[in-house]
Write an enzyme that holds these catalytic residues in place. Structure first.
Site, PDB file in Angstrom:
ATOM      1  N   ASN A  37       0.809  -1.207   0.000  1.00 29.01           N
ATOM      2  CA  ASN A  37       0.000   0.000   0.000  1.00 29.01           C
ATOM      3  C   ASN A  37       0.852   1.271   0.000  1.00 29.01           C
ATOM      4  OD1 ASN A  37      -2.316   1.466   0.005  1.00 29.01           O
ATOM      5  ND2 ASN A  37      -2.893   1.026   2.128  1.00 29.01           N
ATOM      6  N   HIS A 122     -13.538  -4.900  11.736  1.00 24.65           N
ATOM      7  CA  HIS A 122     -13.109  -3.562  12.164  1.00 24.65           C
ATOM      8  C   HIS A 122     -14.311  -2.692  12.476  1.00 24.65           C
ATOM      9  CE1 HIS A 122      -8.819  -3.249  10.263  1.00 24.65           C
ATOM     10  NE2 HIS A 122      -8.987  -4.399  10.869  1.00 24.65           N
ATOM     11  N   ARG A 147     -12.485  -5.441  16.299  1.00 23.03           N
ATOM     12  CA  ARG A 147     -11.509  -4.428  16.685  1.00 23.03           C
ATOM     13  C   ARG A 147     -12.228  -3.092  16.879  1.00 23.03           C
ATOM     14  NH1 ARG A 147      -6.877  -1.998  12.705  1.00 23.03           N
ATOM     15  NH2 ARG A 147      -8.578  -0.538  12.229  1.00 23.03           N
ATOM     16  N   TYR A 159      -6.016   7.305  13.241  1.00 25.95           N
ATOM     17  CA  TYR A 159      -5.892   6.061  12.481  1.00 25.95           C
ATOM     18  C   TYR A 159      -7.130   5.193  12.699  1.00 25.95           C
ATOM     19  CZ  TYR A 159      -5.444   1.252  11.588  1.00 25.95           C
ATOM     20  OH  TYR A 159      -5.758   0.000  11.148  1.00 25.95           O
ATOM     21  N   ASP A 209      -5.916  -1.567  17.898  1.00 25.79           N
ATOM     22  CA  ASP A 209      -4.650  -1.359  17.184  1.00 25.79           C
ATOM     23  C   ASP A 209      -4.061  -0.010  17.583  1.00 25.79           C
ATOM     24  OD1 ASP A 209      -3.738  -1.762  13.643  1.00 25.79           O
ATOM     25  OD2 ASP A 209      -2.551  -1.268  15.424  1.00 25.79           O
ATOM     26  N   HIS A 211      -1.172   0.989  16.579  1.00 25.45           N
ATOM     27  CA  HIS A 211      -0.555   1.408  15.306  1.00 25.45           C
ATOM     28  C   HIS A 211       0.788   2.089  15.502  1.00 25.45           C
ATOM     29  CE1 HIS A 211      -1.051   2.341  10.932  1.00 25.45           C
ATOM     30  NE2 HIS A 211      -1.803   1.268  11.028  1.00 25.45           N
ATOM     31  N   GLU A 235      -2.515  -4.184  19.663  1.00 25.49           N
ATOM     32  CA  GLU A 235      -1.680  -4.428  18.489  1.00 25.49           C
ATOM     33  C   GLU A 235      -0.700  -3.296  18.252  1.00 25.49           C
ATOM     34  OE1 GLU A 235      -4.052  -5.012  15.029  1.00 25.49           O
ATOM     35  OE2 GLU A 235      -2.433  -4.498  13.693  1.00 25.49           O
ATOM     36  N   GLU A 261       2.706  -6.974  11.393  1.00 28.89           N
ATOM     37  CA  GLU A 261       2.225  -6.721  10.027  1.00 28.89           C
ATOM     38  C   GLU A 261       3.263  -5.990   9.180  1.00 28.89           C
ATOM     39  OE1 GLU A 261      -1.245  -4.354  11.211  1.00 28.89           O
ATOM     40  OE2 GLU A 261      -0.451  -2.797   9.902  1.00 28.89           O
ATOM     41  N   ARG A 282       1.725 -11.261  13.622  1.00 29.67           N
ATOM     42  CA  ARG A 282       0.773 -10.706  12.646  1.00 29.67           C
ATOM     43  C   ARG A 282       1.292 -10.705  11.207  1.00 29.67           C
ATOM     44  NH1 ARG A 282      -3.630  -8.677  12.240  1.00 29.67           N
ATOM     45  NH2 ARG A 282      -3.194  -6.514  11.688  1.00 29.67           N
ATOM     46  N   HIS A 311      -2.269 -10.421   9.434  1.00 32.79           N
ATOM     47  CA  HIS A 311      -2.737  -9.158   8.874  1.00 32.79           C
ATOM     48  C   HIS A 311      -3.633  -9.477   7.669  1.00 32.79           C
ATOM     49  CE1 HIS A 311      -1.411  -5.064   7.002  1.00 32.79           C
ATOM     50  NE2 HIS A 311      -2.381  -4.870   7.859  1.00 32.79           N
ATOM     51  N   ASP A 315      -6.202  -3.633   1.964  1.00 29.60           N
ATOM     52  CA  ASP A 315      -5.126  -3.332   1.032  1.00 29.60           C
ATOM     53  C   ASP A 315      -4.251  -4.538   0.742  1.00 29.60           C
ATOM     54  OD1 ASP A 315      -4.594  -1.666   3.760  1.00 29.60           O
ATOM     55  OD2 ASP A 315      -2.770  -2.743   3.183  1.00 29.60           O
ATOM     56  N   GLU A 338      -7.395 -11.479  10.597  1.00 33.95           N
ATOM     57  CA  GLU A 338      -8.036 -10.173  10.354  1.00 33.95           C
ATOM     58  C   GLU A 338      -8.864 -10.239   9.080  1.00 33.95           C
ATOM     59  OE1 GLU A 338      -5.253  -7.009   9.892  1.00 33.95           O
ATOM     60  OE2 GLU A 338      -6.773  -5.461   9.978  1.00 33.95           O
ATOM     61  N   TRP A 401       2.900   6.786  11.904  1.00 30.03           N
ATOM     62  CA  TRP A 401       1.467   6.830  11.531  1.00 30.03           C
ATOM     63  C   TRP A 401       0.820   5.533  11.906  1.00 30.03           C
ATOM     64  CZ3 TRP A 401      -1.158   3.708   7.870  1.00 30.03           C
ATOM     65  CH2 TRP A 401      -2.512   4.031   7.778  1.00 30.03           C
TER      66      TRP A 401
HETATM   67  C1  CS2 Z   1      -3.745  -1.877  10.050  1.00 25.99           C
HETATM   68  C2  CS2 Z   1      -3.568  -1.845   8.581  1.00 25.99           C
HETATM   69  O1  CS2 Z   1      -5.334  -3.576   9.708  1.00 25.99           O
HETATM   70  C3  CS2 Z   1      -4.437  -3.168  10.437  1.00 25.99           C
HETATM   71  O2  CS2 Z   1      -4.047  -3.755  11.467  1.00 25.99           O
HETATM   72  O3  CS2 Z   1      -2.552  -1.719  10.764  1.00 25.99           O
HETATM   73  O4  CS2 Z   1      -4.799  -1.586   8.029  1.00 25.99           O
HETATM   74  C4  CS2 Z   1      -2.584  -0.823   8.052  1.00 25.99           C
HETATM   75  O5  CS2 Z   1      -2.903   0.466   8.548  1.00 25.99           O
HETATM   76  C5  CS2 Z   1      -2.665  -0.835   6.529  1.00 25.99           C
HETATM   77  O6  CS2 Z   1      -2.446  -2.136   6.066  1.00 25.99           O
HETATM   78  C6  CS2 Z   1      -1.659   0.105   5.924  1.00 25.99           C
HETATM   79  O7  CS2 Z   1      -1.760   0.027   4.527  1.00 25.99           O
HETATM   80 MG    MG Z   2      -2.429  -2.976  12.416  1.00 28.73          MG
END
Ligand code: CS2
Ligand code: MG
Length: 401
Positions: A37, A122, A147, A159, A209, A211, A235, A261, A282, A311, A315, A338, A401
């Site tokens: 991504n 999600h 989540r 996020y 998450d 992140h 996470e 991830e 992950r 993960h 994307d 996920e 991020w």
């Molecule tokens: C996120 C992802 O799903 C998750 O756990 O961390 O969606 C991540 O933000 C994206 O894959 C980034 O492209």
């Molecule tokens: Mg994540």
């Protein structure tokens, strides 16, 4: 079974995807996901310009030898671009071998050890009411695990939270700019989980998450503050590459930790797993070298009581999700998978046999991965460069991020 053609298709049915199509001389076609991504064209070029020419005339059945050839033969190894390219080749070869044997990939991997793959969805909201409503909608759809992500009061963007429609982090011809403040987040996160537990009790697995956004001691504080809410996991509490940081978190809290991830190889997570500093790994089938390498990571994790939690965002394409399900079905130390719905339009290009029922997915018993990729339809959706956001603190400095 010689490979006669290998081609890369970059398309954007609802969002950008990179797909590798490998064809054998006797007409068997295998597909692999190569989506990274925000950096899709880097992988497409690595495949198109450096890998695909090497695949021609190779025996498609020599999956492990091809993996070794592409990993060790490049000399420059690991990293998201290289390992995503190798992953796409790997997925496509497992697909071909399954199709030629008339078997679904899960039967090539030793067969199912469970009837279905528990997934988590999600839920998110621009405030706690909206989060509760979205969480409830996921429970109503049958998810056993959800989540929770919520906008942080006082911050303009967070996020995992969309202001309208499905959440898609990659957008715009230049990176969007998110704003972050750790103090506001740490004060609010426990309120998020309290609201969910007050409304739904303990019956639904609750995930969150972080992140990559906290320091180790901040993550330790968060983990402690979430202990009353019996999290399934928190996470990416801190940037994953700083593996020894997880010792600090682990020693401070019993909240389960999920990481991986952004990892691309077994060596990225070896310390975390062998020290038992995490509870779930992950790594994804697309970014960690495909089915062949992910199996190795999962086997190492099994030795140390670490479970899988692959993960599986929107994307990564339906090909990756299917490949993940085949592996999830067969590993003893499965934890959770996920699941995000793919965007409208993706179904015009990818047709999958994977099915959702009562909180579980099954990849189906079609030969191979069970996903058909329509190249003609894909050509109708030209690539559209998008960037992931950049995150800045209130003082303007860049944050994770
Ligand atoms: C996120 C992802 O799903 C998750 O756990 O961390 O969606 C991540 O933000 C994206 O894959 C980034 O492209
Ligand atoms: Mg994540």
């Amino acid at each position: 079974m010689k490979i006669s053609d290998a081609r890369v298709v970059v398309s954007s049915p609802g969002r950008n995807y990179v797909t590798l199509v490998i064809e054998t001389g006797d007409g068997v076609i295998g597909v692999g996901d190569a989506t990274l991504n925000g950096r899709e064209l880097a992988v497409a070029a690595y495949l198109r310009d450096h890998v695909c020419p090497l695949l021609i005339d190779r025996d498609a059945r020599r999956i492990t030898d091809t993996w070794e050839y592409l990993y060790r033969g490049a000399y420059w190894r690991r990293g998201p671009v290289t390992m995503t390219a190798i992953a796409a080749v790997d997925m496509a070869l497992w697909d071909i071998v399954g199709k030629s044997a008339g078997l679904p990939v899960h039967q090539l991997l030793g067969g199912a050890v469970r009837d279905g793959v528990m997934v988590y969805g999600h839920a998110s909201g621009t405030d706690l009411d909206a989060l509760e409503a979205d969480f409830s909608a996921h429970v109503d759809q049958g998810y056993l695990a959800v989540r929770a992500q919520c906008a942080i009061p006082g911050l303009d963007s967070t996020y995992g939270v969309s202001k309208s429609g499905a959440y898609e982090p990659a957008g715009g011809s230049r990176p969007a700019q998110d704003v972050w403040d750790t103090g506001l987040y740490l004060d609010f996160a426990p309120k998020m989980m309290a609201r969910i537990r007050d409304s739904f009790g303990d019956r639904v697995h609750l995930l969150h998450d972080v992140h990559h956004r906290l320091s180790p001691i901040e993550a330790a504080r968060l983990g402690r503050s979430l202990e009353p809410y019996r999290m399934f996991w928190m996470e990416d509490p801190t940037p994953a590459e700083d593996q020894s940081a997880f010792k600090i978190i682990r020693e401070a809290t019993t909240t389960p930790i999920a990481v991986g991830e952004v990892f691309n190889s077994i060596w990225d997570c070896q310390e975390l797993i062998t020290n038992r500093w995490i509870d779930y790994i992950r790594t994804s089938v697309t970014h960690a070298g495909g089915i062949t390498h992910l199996r190795r990571i999962f086997s190492l994790a099994e030795l140390y009581g670490v479970r899988t939690g692959s993960h599986g965002p929107s994307d990564l394409s339906p090909i990756a999700f299917a490949a993940a399900l085949h592996l999830d079905l067969t590993v003893p130390n499965f934890g959770i998978q996920e699941h995000m719905n793919h965007p409208a339009g993706a179904e015009q290009v990818f047709d999958t046999s994977a099915e959702f029922r009562d909180g579980y997915f099954h990849p189906g018993d079609e030969p191979g991965l069970g996903v058909t990729f329509d190249e003609e339809a894909a050509a109708r959706f030209p690539y559209n460069r998008k960037y992931l956001p950049v995150n800045r603190r209130l003082d303007g400095s860049v944050h994770d991020w």
